[in-house]
Design a protein around this motif. Sequence first.
Motif, PDB file in Angstrom:
ATOM      1  N   CYS A  18     -10.102  -5.438  27.469  1.00 29.58           N
ATOM      2  CA  CYS A  18     -11.147  -5.812  26.516  1.00 29.58           C
ATOM      3  C   CYS A  18     -11.273  -4.709  25.480  1.00 29.58           C
ATOM      4  O   CYS A  18     -10.561  -3.700  25.546  1.00 29.58           O
ATOM      5  CB  CYS A  18     -12.486  -6.009  27.228  1.00 29.58           C
ATOM      6  N   LYS A  19     -12.175  -4.881  24.535  1.00 29.85           N
ATOM      7  CA  LYS A  19     -12.492  -3.808  23.594  1.00 29.85           C
ATOM      8  C   LYS A  19     -13.603  -2.950  24.188  1.00 29.85           C
ATOM      9  O   LYS A  19     -14.386  -3.410  25.023  1.00 29.85           O
ATOM     10  CB  LYS A  19     -12.904  -4.382  22.244  1.00 29.85           C
ATOM     11  N   VAL A  20     -13.662  -1.715  23.744  1.00 33.65           N
ATOM     12  CA  VAL A  20     -14.594  -0.744  24.322  1.00 33.65           C
ATOM     13  C   VAL A  20     -16.040  -1.246  24.293  1.00 33.65           C
ATOM     14  O   VAL A  20     -16.802  -1.019  25.229  1.00 33.65           O
ATOM     15  CB  VAL A  20     -14.476   0.609  23.583  1.00 33.65           C
ATOM     16  N   GLU A  46     -18.713   4.581  31.035  1.00 34.57           N
ATOM     17  CA  GLU A  46     -17.292   4.766  31.326  1.00 34.57           C
ATOM     18  C   GLU A  46     -16.717   3.539  32.009  1.00 34.57           C
ATOM     19  O   GLU A  46     -17.386   2.866  32.792  1.00 34.57           O
ATOM     20  CB  GLU A  46     -17.083   5.996  32.220  1.00 34.57           C
ATOM     21  N   TYR A  47     -15.436   3.284  31.732  1.00 36.79           N
ATOM     22  CA  TYR A  47     -14.719   2.189  32.385  1.00 36.79           C
ATOM     23  C   TYR A  47     -13.938   2.712  33.578  1.00 36.79           C
ATOM     24  O   TYR A  47     -13.401   3.828  33.561  1.00 36.79           O
ATOM     25  CB  TYR A  47     -13.749   1.526  31.399  1.00 36.79           C
ATOM     26  N   SER A  48     -13.867   1.891  34.625  1.00 33.42           N
ATOM     27  CA  SER A  48     -13.000   2.183  35.765  1.00 33.42           C
ATOM     28  C   SER A  48     -12.474   0.860  36.296  1.00 33.42           C
ATOM     29  O   SER A  48     -13.016  -0.204  36.015  1.00 33.42           O
ATOM     30  CB  SER A  48     -13.760   2.945  36.864  1.00 33.42           C
ATOM     31  N   ALA A  49     -11.381   0.936  37.064  1.00 33.80           N
ATOM     32  CA  ALA A  49     -10.772  -0.275  37.614  1.00 33.80           C
ATOM     33  C   ALA A  49     -10.363  -0.036  39.057  1.00 33.80           C
ATOM     34  O   ALA A  49      -9.727   0.977  39.378  1.00 33.80           O
ATOM     35  CB  ALA A  49      -9.556  -0.688  36.784  1.00 33.80           C
ATOM     36  N   VAL A 102      -6.904   3.509  30.361  1.00 37.41           N
ATOM     37  CA  VAL A 102      -6.517   4.232  29.147  1.00 37.41           C
ATOM     38  C   VAL A 102      -7.182   3.535  27.955  1.00 37.41           C
ATOM     39  O   VAL A 102      -7.179   2.301  27.868  1.00 37.41           O
ATOM     40  CB  VAL A 102      -4.983   4.236  28.960  1.00 37.41           C
ATOM     41  N   ILE A 103      -7.758   4.330  27.052  1.00 32.96           N
ATOM     42  CA  ILE A 103      -8.324   3.772  25.821  1.00 32.96           C
ATOM     43  C   ILE A 103      -7.278   3.955  24.717  1.00 32.96           C
ATOM     44  O   ILE A 103      -6.940   5.085  24.355  1.00 32.96           O
ATOM     45  CB  ILE A 103      -9.638   4.476  25.425  1.00 32.96           C
ATOM     46  N   GLN A 104      -6.757   2.851  24.219  1.00 32.42           N
ATOM     47  CA  GLN A 104      -5.716   2.897  23.199  1.00 32.42           C
ATOM     48  C   GLN A 104      -6.285   2.510  21.827  1.00 32.42           C
ATOM     49  O   GLN A 104      -7.171   1.634  21.738  1.00 32.42           O
ATOM     50  CB  GLN A 104      -4.573   1.948  23.566  1.00 32.42           C
ATOM     51  N   ASP A 107     -10.186   1.766  20.608  1.00 39.72           N
ATOM     52  CA  ASP A 107     -11.143   0.740  21.028  1.00 39.72           C
ATOM     53  C   ASP A 107     -10.583  -0.277  22.007  1.00 39.72           C
ATOM     54  O   ASP A 107     -11.257  -1.251  22.349  1.00 39.72           O
ATOM     55  CB  ASP A 107     -11.682   0.005  19.801  1.00 39.72           C
ATOM     56  N   LYS A 108      -9.356  -0.071  22.520  1.00 41.42           N
ATOM     57  CA  LYS A 108      -8.765  -1.026  23.450  1.00 41.42           C
ATOM     58  C   LYS A 108      -8.761  -0.440  24.860  1.00 41.42           C
ATOM     59  O   LYS A 108      -8.228   0.645  25.090  1.00 41.42           O
ATOM     60  CB  LYS A 108      -7.334  -1.376  23.039  1.00 41.42           C
ATOM     61  N   VAL A 109      -9.376  -1.176  25.795  1.00 40.26           N
ATOM     62  CA  VAL A 109      -9.397  -0.754  27.204  1.00 40.26           C
ATOM     63  C   VAL A 109      -8.168  -1.347  27.895  1.00 40.26           C
ATOM     64  O   VAL A 109      -8.022  -2.574  27.958  1.00 40.26           O
ATOM     65  CB  VAL A 109     -10.687  -1.218  27.918  1.00 40.26           C
TER      66      VAL A 109
END
Length: 538
Positions: A18-20, A46-49, A102-104, A107-109
């Motif tokens: 998704c986007k940030v 923060e994002y985590s998976a 990784v944030i690319q 703005d890309k998660v």
Amino acid sequence: SKMGQSSTKDEIIEAYACKVDDMKDGEMREISVGDGKALLVRHQGEYSAIGHKCTHYGAPLVKGALRDGRVRCPWHGACFNVKTGDIEDFPGLDCVPKHDIVIQDGDKVVIKACKSALATHKRYKPMVQQKEDGLHVVIIGGGPASVTCAETLRQKSFMGKITILSADRCLPYDRTKLSKAMDVKPDAIFLRPQEFYDAVNIKIINNMRATDVNTESQVVTCEAGESFKFDKLMIATGNCGRPRTLPIPGWDLKNVFVLRTPDDANAIAKMAKDKKVVICGASFIGMEVAASLVSKAASVSVCEFFSVPFERVLGREVGLFLQKLHESKGVKFFMNASMVELKGEEGAVSKAVLKDGSELEADLVIAGVGMIPATEFLKDNGMSISSHGFLNVDKHMRVLKSSDAGEVFENIFAAGDIAMFPQKLRDWQPSNIQHWQMAHYHGRVAATNMVVASDQLQNVESVPFFWTQQYGKSLRYTGYGVGYDDIIVKGEISEGKFCAYYTCQDTVVAVATMNSDPVAADYAQRILSGNCVTKSSI
């Protein structure tokens, strides 16, 4: 040499998630990654998976409850850390995989996952191997508390000997399945296979019943005369208890069963086919047995001392709903009906006599009237034992001494069904909670406190979580409702979709739900966080 670590290079699979700014704090999404899936979480910005399925029975974690960096399974209450994937409350033993984020392009998660981690929803925590020397931990009992204790020790770098003395003839198994699938074979429900224990040097000795613990010489003596010297000891004999019997004539007739082991379950399932079954006691186990047998037996009758099943725990309305559910499937109930005698023909039971004089034809009788704690062998060694036979422990699961209030055996612990422990939810009042989930948790706390420094001891702070499944309908129960004074129901009990809130004055002390996930899981998370749920807020 460490269990759980891969030695071969693994293919990395990437997937745009998704986007940030697409997700809010506290939101979870299930994301496809290659041929697998991951649970994407946004927590504190923060994002985590992590793995998307609970390691207990495979429930979708995206439908669970997220709070304080942990996601709680909606079905049975297991908790996983959203950053590490580590299991933090139970049931079940395994962690879920952890994937990289990784944030690319700002703005890309993007989720980056090892192919092997996507192929399974379970992950072992790394465990150390045993060295020749070192301390010896002896664990008495072969249930979930024992397995969790042994595994936690190895996860926390304990390199000494670990010996589990089990009175059962087989490896530790999932006892909760016995009343739900009675023809199950033991090896199909083992918590771990033998190879697992061998790989991390956890020695399990079956058919080994302890008969004495000498706290001074630190020796456990067993029925056959064997003795085991320990440095640290955990007593978890919940699976070794003797089933209670009724002091009535005919109790020793043939075909009067209790359900304690896979052998018991298999024998009942085999004999019940096309037979008249009488179940003594409308306990959770008794009702699950009724649900399991009613389609196979000629008839199933349940007799119970109380007027409604589970009335003291769940209340009259919920109890009546479950009774009617059983009746719709053909189970007959005899309430306010004590069993006073069993009559037999040629040495085998043929009739159950109730207190009003009525007789029920019975080819077999299954007793579900509780267990006597297996603590008699500890009565003369200075341990504090309650009037009901439970071992009194402190907040850290250390066994209290009988000689002095508050003094403990620093190296002796107790866990599971036999432990009377201080419960945080009730201002640390002593409680005995015989839940499958709680036994796991006790084992981990005991193991942790065996290896940490005295100023780092862990308290027992888990929220009790219980479930029962009957005719495909699952009831979840969390909290500690003993002494509740009111019940507030949301939804329709008669339709099997409800939340029942058990209150004590203005505080909600427990919740029971059906078809209302993740209400129970979220309630458990809230009160674990110290957020009191009030009656007026419901």
